[in-house]
Scaffold this motif. Sequence first.
Motif, PDB file in Angstrom:
ATOM      1  N   ASP A 373       0.861  -1.184   0.000  1.00  0.00           N
ATOM      2  CA  ASP A 373       0.000   0.000   0.000  1.00  0.00           C
ATOM      3  C   ASP A 373       0.896   1.232   0.000  1.00  0.00           C
ATOM      4  OD1 ASP A 373       0.859   0.506   2.669  1.00  0.00           O
ATOM      5  OD2 ASP A 373      -0.701  -0.833   3.416  1.00  0.00           O
ATOM      6  N   HIS A 374       0.280   2.398  -0.147  1.00  0.00           N
ATOM      7  CA  HIS A 374       1.058   3.624  -0.275  1.00  0.00           C
ATOM      8  C   HIS A 374       1.915   3.893   0.963  1.00  0.00           C
ATOM      9  CE1 HIS A 374      -1.865   4.272  -3.517  1.00  0.00           C
ATOM     10  NE2 HIS A 374      -1.011   5.143  -4.019  1.00  0.00           N
ATOM     11  N   GLN A 375       1.367   3.648   2.155  1.00  0.00           N
ATOM     12  CA  GLN A 375       2.102   3.943   3.375  1.00  0.00           C
ATOM     13  C   GLN A 375       3.326   3.051   3.511  1.00  0.00           C
ATOM     14  OE1 GLN A 375       1.605   6.514   5.494  1.00  0.00           O
ATOM     15  NE2 GLN A 375       3.562   5.823   6.332  1.00  0.00           N
ATOM     16  N   ARG A 378       5.918   4.289   1.094  1.00  0.00           N
ATOM     17  CA  ARG A 378       6.418   5.589   1.535  1.00  0.00           C
ATOM     18  C   ARG A 378       7.426   5.417   2.684  1.00  0.00           C
ATOM     19  NH1 ARG A 378       4.485  10.679   0.991  1.00  0.00           N
ATOM     20  NH2 ARG A 378       2.583   9.880   0.000  1.00  0.00           N
ATOM     21  N   THR A 387      10.855  10.778  -1.531  1.00  0.00           N
ATOM     22  CA  THR A 387       9.407  10.852  -1.336  1.00  0.00           C
ATOM     23  C   THR A 387       8.744  10.601  -2.679  1.00  0.00           C
ATOM     24  OG1 THR A 387       9.455  13.245  -1.678  1.00  0.00           O
ATOM     25  CG2 THR A 387       9.561  12.463   0.596  1.00  0.00           C
ATOM     26  N   PRO A 388       7.676   9.805  -2.712  1.00  0.00           N
ATOM     27  CA  PRO A 388       7.044   9.460  -3.988  1.00  0.00           C
ATOM     28  C   PRO A 388       6.592  10.684  -4.786  1.00  0.00           C
ATOM     29  CG  PRO A 388       6.237   8.032  -2.248  1.00  0.00           C
ATOM     30  CD  PRO A 388       7.061   9.099  -1.586  1.00  0.00           C
ATOM     31  N   GLU A 389       6.184  11.763  -4.089  1.00  0.00           N
ATOM     32  CA  GLU A 389       5.707  12.945  -4.801  1.00  0.00           C
ATOM     33  C   GLU A 389       6.795  13.603  -5.645  1.00  0.00           C
ATOM     34  OE1 GLU A 389       3.060  12.009  -1.516  1.00  0.00           O
ATOM     35  OE2 GLU A 389       5.235  12.307  -1.653  1.00  0.00           O
ATOM     36  N   GLN A 395       5.554   7.351  -8.375  1.00  0.00           N
ATOM     37  CA  GLN A 395       4.185   7.465  -7.877  1.00  0.00           C
ATOM     38  C   GLN A 395       3.224   6.670  -8.744  1.00  0.00           C
ATOM     39  OE1 GLN A 395       3.100   9.278  -4.994  1.00  0.00           O
ATOM     40  NE2 GLN A 395       1.329   7.977  -5.423  1.00  0.00           N
ATOM     41  N   ILE A 398       3.592   3.003  -7.975  1.00  0.00           N
ATOM     42  CA  ILE A 398       2.962   2.667  -6.694  1.00  0.00           C
ATOM     43  C   ILE A 398       1.446   2.562  -6.868  1.00  0.00           C
ATOM     44  CG2 ILE A 398       2.547   3.440  -4.338  1.00  0.00           C
ATOM     45  CD1 ILE A 398       5.279   4.824  -4.425  1.00  0.00           C
ATOM     46  N   ASP A 399       0.857   3.512  -7.592  1.00  0.00           N
ATOM     47  CA  ASP A 399      -0.590   3.490  -7.817  1.00  0.00           C
ATOM     48  C   ASP A 399      -1.011   2.206  -8.519  1.00  0.00           C
ATOM     49  OD1 ASP A 399      -0.830   5.946  -6.628  1.00  0.00           O
ATOM     50  OD2 ASP A 399      -0.756   7.069  -8.521  1.00  0.00           O
ATOM     51  N   THR A 402      -0.679  -1.024  -6.180  1.00  0.00           N
ATOM     52  CA  THR A 402      -1.626  -1.165  -5.078  1.00  0.00           C
ATOM     53  C   THR A 402      -3.000  -1.618  -5.540  1.00  0.00           C
ATOM     54  OG1 THR A 402      -2.131   1.209  -5.275  1.00  0.00           O
ATOM     55  CG2 THR A 402      -0.470   0.554  -3.643  1.00  0.00           C
TER      56      THR A 402
END
Length: 476
Positions: A373-375, A378, A387-389, A395, A398-399, A402
């Motif tokens: 998951d994203h957390q 991260r 940081t993914p951003e 990013q 990751i999307d 998940t």
Amino acid sequence: MSRPPLPIGTWGKISTRVEKTDVKGKPVTYLAKARIRDHDGYVRPVTAVGGTKTAAERNLLQKLQDRARTNQSGQLTAMHKINHLLDLWEKRFEGMVADGTRSPTSLDTYRRSLKNHIRPALGELRIGEANTPRIDTILTKIKTRAGAPTAKTCRAILSGAMSLAVRYGAISVNPVREVDAIEAKPKNPPRALTAEEVTLLRKSLAADERAVQSDLPDLVTFMLGTGVRIGEALAVLWHQVELEAGTVEITHTIARIPGEGLLRKTTKSRAGERVLSLPRWAVSMLRARHAAGIRLDDPIFGDTLDGFRDPSNSRRAIRTALSPVGSTARRDLGLTLRALRRKTGMTRKQVAEVLTWPQTRIELIETGRIKVDHQLVRTLVATYNITPEDSPTLQAEIDAATQPAESDKLAWIRSHALRKTTATALDEAGHTARQIADQLGQSKVSITQDVYLGRRAANPAAAEALERAFEDPDLL
């Protein structure tokens, strides 16, 4: 009052004298002597020589200790080390394996527990020092460190070894008998595949190129159609199959024994030797394989050289085929995360220590074999100061990773679930527990009922019976 005799297997005072001198009268050989009371009750002299007085005494002491261990009656004393007792127990178990009354795989399991847990914790103690509180404390530590199943195995080994010590006269009571029972969380209830899951499983394996290369589709079909263990399936030879009669004879299993390699050995018990009838779809699968050309002494599911396959490798192939690695997005994200870690120069072990995670968790993420998951991602990339951003590409990966994958529905399946599926299907068809146990090759019906039969969700007949019993309005 006469002097009490020496205890069995012990010796008296060691004396030394010069045995030989050189031409100048300088001692060159010493003789050490002592009297030992052998295990037949007779007291006999034992001697040894050495270049110095100390060497002679040391050599004599070694002879006395060896004599105390290798006695005619096989007795032990409370002063013997537990390592010596474990050696005797292991040798007896090896004899039972040679006689065919115990499995070589059990011996391998016990040897690992002896090496990794029991000998380091107890080996240098004397047998008389291994009391119940001490053993209980050690087993509790093993349970905390290695888990309840390992602790139960160690308890069984120690119980057998201490029973041997009681029989040999070293102690009068087995101290393991009073050790507190090793409790563990209840196992998950038996889970069998539904008809929809079986269909999805077959389609998934047939569409997976690596699964097809590993010959998994046919192997899984055979296991579902028979309920055999994976080692038993890999041990079946072509001459044990009767295609016209639609039967297969199960007599052996495949196991890997350290130092010996793959071994085709007889089944765990007599109940394991059985002749099974095959469903038509399993016969059709075998006919197709038979038509491709076979030799009667070859295994049905052999390796690339028509030799026996390793059950562990086959289990791993099934886990890989059915794990979340089936999600390409997770696999791609795992490769990206591995590259980021390597770019920082960190090892998996170092990352695990920073995050206080198990090292295997890092491996599962990087190989795409775990749902993320994203957390979670991260937290992991923060270790790499990322940081993914800051990375739209990361990013996006990751999307995608998940998102649920179709293979997630099959990720829980292991090879033994196929066996439970067969048992549950027979149960739902009205077969008795005894008939199902015979199909599975189990001597104890209780094991079949408790471990292999999935619980039914409801019993409509029970509701009907209760309605008839309590239909009187006055009872409402």
